[in-house]
Design a protein around this motif. Structure first.
Motif, PDB file in Angstrom:
ATOM      1  N   ASP A  40     134.061  95.737  68.731  1.00 25.24           N
ATOM      2  CA  ASP A  40     133.822  94.629  69.667  1.00 25.24           C
ATOM      3  C   ASP A  40     133.245  93.476  68.825  1.00 25.24           C
ATOM      4  O   ASP A  40     132.731  92.657  69.464  1.00 25.24           O
ATOM      5  CB  ASP A  40     133.006  95.096  70.719  1.00 25.24           C
ATOM      6  N   TRP A  41     133.195  93.671  67.545  1.00 29.85           N
ATOM      7  CA  TRP A  41     132.627  92.717  66.543  1.00 29.85           C
ATOM      8  C   TRP A  41     133.698  92.077  65.686  1.00 29.85           C
ATOM      9  O   TRP A  41     134.378  93.008  65.243  1.00 29.85           O
ATOM     10  CB  TRP A  41     131.262  93.124  66.003  1.00 29.85           C
ATOM     11  N   GLU A  42     133.384  90.983  65.000  1.00 31.44           N
ATOM     12  CA  GLU A  42     134.354  90.501  64.092  1.00 31.44           C
ATOM     13  C   GLU A  42     133.524  89.390  63.149  1.00 31.44           C
ATOM     14  O   GLU A  42     132.438  89.159  63.510  1.00 31.44           O
ATOM     15  CB  GLU A  42     135.398  89.745  64.565  1.00 31.44           C
ATOM     16  N   SER A 102     125.707  89.086  85.902  1.00 32.20           N
ATOM     17  CA  SER A 102     124.925  89.580  84.639  1.00 32.20           C
ATOM     18  C   SER A 102     125.937  89.895  83.581  1.00 32.20           C
ATOM     19  O   SER A 102     126.794  90.216  83.956  1.00 32.20           O
ATOM     20  CB  SER A 102     124.012  90.654  84.935  1.00 32.20           C
ATOM     21  N   TRP A 103     125.600  90.037  82.381  1.00 34.79           N
ATOM     22  CA  TRP A 103     126.620  90.075  81.351  1.00 34.79           C
ATOM     23  C   TRP A 103     125.756  91.044  80.347  1.00 34.79           C
ATOM     24  O   TRP A 103     124.707  90.853  79.952  1.00 34.79           O
ATOM     25  CB  TRP A 103     126.961  88.761  80.709  1.00 34.79           C
ATOM     26  N   THR A 104     126.637  92.002  79.731  1.00 34.42           N
ATOM     27  CA  THR A 104     125.994  92.928  78.703  1.00 34.42           C
ATOM     28  C   THR A 104     127.068  92.862  77.585  1.00 34.42           C
ATOM     29  O   THR A 104     128.203  92.809  77.364  1.00 34.42           O
ATOM     30  CB  THR A 104     126.274  94.456  79.425  1.00 34.42           C
ATOM     31  N   LEU A 105     126.320  92.620  76.411  1.00 38.03           N
ATOM     32  CA  LEU A 105     126.913  92.664  75.204  1.00 38.03           C
ATOM     33  C   LEU A 105     127.183  93.833  74.440  1.00 38.03           C
ATOM     34  O   LEU A 105     126.218  94.855  74.469  1.00 38.03           O
ATOM     35  CB  LEU A 105     125.901  91.677  74.195  1.00 38.03           C
ATOM     36  N   SER A 106     128.260  94.291  73.772  1.00 35.59           N
ATOM     37  CA  SER A 106     128.484  95.343  73.279  1.00 35.59           C
ATOM     38  C   SER A 106     128.004  95.285  71.900  1.00 35.59           C
ATOM     39  O   SER A 106     128.051  94.282  71.200  1.00 35.59           O
ATOM     40  CB  SER A 106     130.009  95.641  73.260  1.00 35.59           C
TER      41      SER A 106
END
Length: 360
Positions: A39-41, A149-153
């Motif tokens: 989930d990251w770049e 609400s939001w959660t970052l992976s």
């Protein structure tokens, strides 16, 4: 021969990978680097500035993204921006903006002011430090306000941040994000100046034909040499040559010729050549994926998918002799963060300056 982007372009995810050692990264003009993991770049440009973007997990419908930016050189700090998903305005829209509470592992870290126009907020230095620590230690990072609400992976974050450190020569230094050490900060690779491109003026379009039909017909065989048979649609029908080929004047001696080459489900690409104004034309292909030309600049903008939440973008500028690439970037992963894409993640940047006209 030119290759054609597939209907579903993967470039918007910056999926290409270049593995660099410190000695390679120390070259006068470092190559760009892009790296994607889970989930990251990561996108690092030719000045050695790096940008790492993370998103919600793919199974999470509440879109959110964080952008970490770090310039090259010793003792450079990391800055962080938060973007709350706005692609689906029906699910909250402006109500998602405003003071947004940040928590790391359930610990309150104050608010982030999210702008209702951009849905972006800048994290403080303390919030940024806590975010990076959580990402490298599998912590949980969340934001919440009256809109939800939001959660970052964190999946993939450690690998991406390590790659950022490696590219900038920070591994083993106190300023490294992942593998800290006692190595001197002065060993960190310095920033590289962006190349300067002097954009030459071009004549304004007159609306008149620049080349007669006979010249266009004679030019076709030369243009076709850059393509396999029938792979560029605009070169396939000589009977409609006046409709298929567009010609712009760049200077008294040089012309720009273009034609549509391919179309997909949601993208199209045109080929552009620089030619001599008189035979021999000696065409030089600039690109076969362009989408527009205006006032000395060729632009290629392609969707990563039909939803339009991820794009790739390139530009070339006429310097009086040739078209020089001035920009290459994407907008990040296709995660429904924002229409038009979440961020600007360049892998090549430049400074474009207009040439002074005679007597100016």
């Amino acid at each position: 021969m030119p290759s054609y982007p597939p209907a579903r372009a993967v470039v918007a995810a910056v999926s290409f990978l270049v593995l660099l050692s410190s000695s390679q990264a120390g070259a006068a003009e470092p190559p760009d680097v892009g790296f994607t993991h889970k989930d990251w770049e990561l996108a690092c440009d030719n000045t050695r500035t790096c940008r790492a973007a993370g998103y919600q997990s793919e199974s999470d419908e509440r879109a959110v993204s964080v952008l970490l930016t770090r310039k090259a050189g010793p003792r450079q700090v990391v800055t962080a921006e938060l973007q709350i998903g706005s692609y689906d305005e029906a699910e909250g829209g402006p109500s998602r903006a405003g003071p947004t509470a940040m928590k790391v592992n359930g610990r309150a870290l104050g608010n982030v002011a999210v702008d209702k126009g951009t849905m972006i907020g800048r994290l403080s230095a303390a919030q940024t430090d806590a975010l990076v620590e959580a990402l490298t230690q599998t912590g949980t990072v969340t934001w919440s306000n009256k809109g939800g609400s939001w959660t970052l992976s964190g999946a993939g974050a450690t690998a991406v941040l390590l790659k950022m450190d490696d590219f900038q020569g920070r591994v083993g230094t106190p300023g490294a994000l992942v593998r800290k050490g006692a190595k001197s900060e002065d060993s960190v690779l310095p920033a590289v100046p962006a190349p300067v491109i002097v954009a030459a003026p071009v004549p304004a379009p007159t609306g008149k034909s620049v080349l007669p039909r006979a010249a266009l017909v004679a030019l076709l065989p030369e243009l076709r040499k850059d393509f396999e048979e029938d792979t560029c649609t605009g070169l396939a029908k000589a009977a409609k040559v006046e409709e298929e080929l567009q010609v712009e004047r760049l200077s008294p001696a040089r012309l720009l010729v273009s034609t549509t080459c391919w179309t997909g489900a949601y993208n199209m690409g045109s080929a552009y050549w620089v030619i001599n104004a008189k035979p021999p034309y000696s065409p030089q292909l600039v690109t076969d994926k362009a989408s527009d030309y205006d006032d000395g600049t060729i632009v290629a903008a392609q969707k990563g998918r039909g939803l339009g939440d991820c794009w790739s973008h390139e530009e070339w500028v006429w310097d009086g002799t040739r078209f020089v690439q001035s920009l290459s970037e994407t907008t990040g992963m296709c995660r429904l963060v924002a229409a038009g894409g979440a961020w600007r993640l360049p892998t090549f940047v430049s400074t474009v300056r207009k040439a002074k006209r005679a007597g100016g």
